[in-house]
Enzyme design. Structure first.
Site, PDB file in Angstrom:
ATOM      1  N   HIS A 148       0.818  -1.222   0.000  1.00 26.80           N
ATOM      2  CA  HIS A 148       0.000   0.000   0.000  1.00 26.80           C
ATOM      3  C   HIS A 148       0.850   1.270   0.000  1.00 26.80           C
ATOM      4  CE1 HIS A 148      -3.628  -2.238   0.506  1.00 26.80           C
ATOM      5  NE2 HIS A 148      -3.384  -2.624   1.739  1.00 26.80           N
ATOM      6  N   ASP A 188      -2.776 -10.864  -1.504  1.00 26.75           N
ATOM      7  CA  ASP A 188      -3.306 -10.213  -0.310  1.00 26.75           C
ATOM      8  C   ASP A 188      -4.761  -9.839  -0.559  1.00 26.75           C
ATOM      9  OD1 ASP A 188      -2.013  -8.495   2.269  1.00 26.75           O
ATOM     10  OD2 ASP A 188      -3.842  -7.634   1.432  1.00 26.75           O
ATOM     11  N   HIS A 190      -6.339  -7.266   0.152  1.00 24.14           N
ATOM     12  CA  HIS A 190      -6.494  -5.865  -0.233  1.00 24.14           C
ATOM     13  C   HIS A 190      -5.729  -5.585  -1.526  1.00 24.14           C
ATOM     14  CE1 HIS A 190      -6.841  -5.957   4.241  1.00 24.14           C
ATOM     15  NE2 HIS A 190      -7.903  -5.223   3.972  1.00 24.14           N
ATOM     16  N   ASP A 281      -4.173 -12.472   4.519  1.00 25.48           N
ATOM     17  CA  ASP A 281      -5.410 -11.991   5.123  1.00 25.48           C
ATOM     18  C   ASP A 281      -6.647 -12.398   4.326  1.00 25.48           C
ATOM     19  OD1 ASP A 281      -4.527 -10.344   3.115  1.00 25.48           O
ATOM     20  OD2 ASP A 281      -4.614  -8.489   4.274  1.00 25.48           O
TER      21      ASP A 281
END
Length: 661
Positions: A148, A188, A190, A281
């Site tokens: 990110h 991931d 996200h 995650d």
């Protein structure tokens, strides 16, 4: 260099897997000791799991190294590098928390700089070793994560973009290694927003991200992760997003994405090296992800990638916040890289109908760049329906509001443990590690507490219904620094009413991770006839109240047992004092207070402990007026609830913030 100790003829043929772990990366932690999902124990539990399985002895140990600024500057700005480099120094002691609160989901402390430089440098180290052929593949157990982290800004727990730095390094600094094309696979949960931007126009990097998106409502909550974002200029077609429309995606959903998007494109691209942004995650049980990949699922996905780039694969840890899930999932992946264990398990599960919609949309959009995606998928394939069955896998992070007819199937081995659970799925054989993720007691307590109603009495920002719904449905409102996880049961409150109680509301703490600078509301658990606190009563279940407790104190994590059960409810309602501290070592709202009954339904709120109140009174803990964003949520709650006018609401807050405690 030989792997492990005594080497026999069998182990000589074993793949050489580099393994990097350094406890110095644990120095990055919350400055005040507050709980946080991205914490040092994440990498510790992975390392302990690998040690318990004798993995390090079968791998080539690699040493962590700090990255050089010139290599970080290939993807980050000078200002950003300067900030992360100096943020842990004494000159930033007075400003560090304020800087962190101005960023999106970031904390900073005295160990942050070293950990960030080690994470980035370690990603470079393992990638270079694989590129040189010194090891066949490598695993970097690193933190803080990176995907990110934007060119000029830290966000989403990420400081430096470790994977992007490593990819840029071998492409631009080491041309002699012959790595001309890199496939980055970001699994991931996200979207890897920053990695995407860093290679947006670069045809040497094929960036592939599969993630929860939900039309831009899931973190990082932008349109960047949509399937229409394919790259630009020479990089057009080299950016592939697979954006889930819903949570609860599991092995079956990821397998068909691999089969019908990633693998065909990877074959055409023919990478020289693969780097996996290995966030776990999306694993079953993760408190932030809400998806359902098993260790077996990760094993299969990784095994299929080993057919490319001569097996030159780097795994760099990203997210993953359920300790059991990340440890078992990483173990499964390392065993695949070592190729010393067969992958046990099979799946007859069906993907969601929405998964096929997304796959078709992605294939259609990318077919202009990748001929292998041009053919229409057979109707009989995409129109498979999930047959009815009597059992479903649930976890504390599942979104139970999803439509039942799309629910995938799950393990036959779970039937005995989940006999009372009713939702569509069918049989599926999995290995032992998958079953370990499912705890029947999670269903048992949730089922029990879902039948019990309570009134949750809010007195702070949750006075505003939209803010309270963030804790129920997930998401964020203006002013919140990070989105909320939401409750498992996303049903809105059954009723809402207002009451006034003889308790003192006040504002304490100078800043919080949720709201940034400024105080937040607390209520003195001791009643006083001279005091008056306006409260909004939401009729919710005791199960939902437990999820609110977790989010108020920890931000959200998977619970195998409730923090506040029926025994606790009977205790707090039946005897003095009418308050009870739940089983949390830390947390500012871990004291549950019973305020009476309304229509024979108990009224509960949560606030700080009596010892914290004494700390605020003595000055040991700071009293602080609320910032504008936080105060506005209270005003909106009081005004929209038609309890006070705007002027009266402002005066109410002013009195609470200035009156001596």
């Amino acid at each position: 260099m030989e792997v492990g100790g005594g080497v026999d003829s069998e182990s000589k043929s074993q793949r050489r897997v580099g393994l990097l772990y350094d406890e110095r990366m644990c120095k990055h932690s919350t400055p005040d000791g507050d709980p946080h999902p991205e914490n040092p124990d994440r990498i510790k539990v992975i390392w302990n799991k690998l040690q318990a399985s004798s993995i390090p002895q079968r791998c080539v140990p690699l040493d962590a190294k700090e990255a050089e600024d010139k290599h970080i500057l290939a993807v980050h700005s000078q200002n950003h590098v300067n900030l992360i480099k100096k943020i842990s120094s004494k000159q930033f002691d007075s400003r560090r928390n304020r800087i962190a609160s101005s960023l999106n989901s970031i904390y900073l402390n005295e160990g942050t700089s070293e950990a960030a430089y080690l994470a980035a440098g370690s990603a470079i180290e393992v990638t270079e070793r694989v590129a040189k052929g010194e090891v066949d593949s490598a695993v970097a157990i690193i933190r803080p994560p990176g995907h990110h982290a934007e060119e000029d800004e830290a966000m989403g727990f990420c400081l430096f973009n470790n994977v992007a730095i490593a990819a840029s390094y071998v492409l631009n600094e080491k041309p002699e290694l012959g790595i001309n094309k890199i496939l980055i696979v970001d699994w991931d949960v996200h979207h890897g927003n920053a990695t995407q931007k860093m290679f947006w126009k670069d045809p040497r990097v094929l960036f592939f991200s599969v993630h929860r998106h939900e039309f831009g409502s899931f973190y990082p909550a932008t349109d960047d992760g949509f399937y229409t974002m394919v790259g630009e200029g020479p990089g057009a077609g080299y950016n592939i997003n697979v954006p889930w429309e819903n949570g609860r995606c599991g092995d079956a959903d990821y397998f068909v994405v691999w089969e019908h998007i990633l693998l065909p494109v990877a074959k055409e691209f023919n990478p020289d090296l693969i780097i996996v942004s290995a966030g776990f995650d999306a694993a079953i049980g993760d408190p932030l992800g809400g998806c359902r990949i098993t260790p077996y699922g990760y094993s299969v996905m990784l095994k299929k990638l080993m057919n490319f780039a001569n097996g030159k694969i780097v795994l760099a840890l990203e997210g993953g916040y359920n300790f059991e899930s990340i440890a078992k999932s990483m173990l499964a992946c390392v065993e695949v890289l070592l190729e010393d264990k067969p992958i046990l398990g099979s799946s007859e599960a069906y993907p969601f109908e929405s998964t096929w919609r997304v796959i078709q949309a992605v294939r259609q959009k990318l077919s202009a760049y990748w001929p292998s995606l041009a053919d229409e998928l057979p109707e009989e394939l995409i129109n498979q329906k999930v047959p009815p069955a009597a059992y479903v896998l649930t976890s504390s992070s599942d979104s139970e509001a999803e439509e039942d007819h799309e629910s995938p199937k799950v393990s036959q081995h779970l039937e005995e443990a989940l006999q009372e659970i009713i939702e569509p799925l069918s049989k599926m054989k999995v290995d032992e590690s998958t079953r370990d993720h499912v705890a029947s007691n999670t269903y048992t307590w949730r089922s029990e507490l879902s039948k019990v109603d309570i009134w949750y009495a809010a007195f702070g920002s949750n006075l505003w219904l939209n803010r309270l719904l963030c804790y129920i449905e997930g998401g964020r409102v203006d002013g919140l620094q990070k989105p909320c996880v939401g409750s498992v049961d996303k049903t809105p409150p059954k009723e809402i009413m207002w009451k006034t109680f003889p308790h003192r509301m006040f504002f304490g703490r100078e800043s919080t991770l949720s709201w940034g600078p400024g105080g937040v509301a607390f209520m003195d658990p001791e009643s006083n006839s001279q005091d008056k606190t306006h409260m909004c009563l939401y009729r919710i279940t005791l199960e939902q109240f437990n999820d609110l407790l977790v989010q108020e104190n920890y931000g959200g994590y998977a619970m195998s047992s409730p923090l506040f059960d029926l025994t606790a409810l009977n205790s707090v309602t039946g005897q003095e004092p009418h308050s009870l501290q739940v089983r949390l070592e830390k947390g500012w709202y871990r004291n549950v207070v019973y305020l009476g009954e309304e229509r024979n339904i108990p009224i509960l709120t949560m606030t700080c402990t009596p010892s914290d109140v004494e700390g605020f009174k003595s000055g040991e803990l700071p009293l602080c007026a609320p910032a504008k964003n936080y105060a506005n949520t209270i005003v909106r709650g009081l005004v929209e609830g038609k309890l006070l006018s705007q002027e009266e609401a402002m005066a109410y807050i002013q009195e609470a913030a200035t009156k001596a405690l």
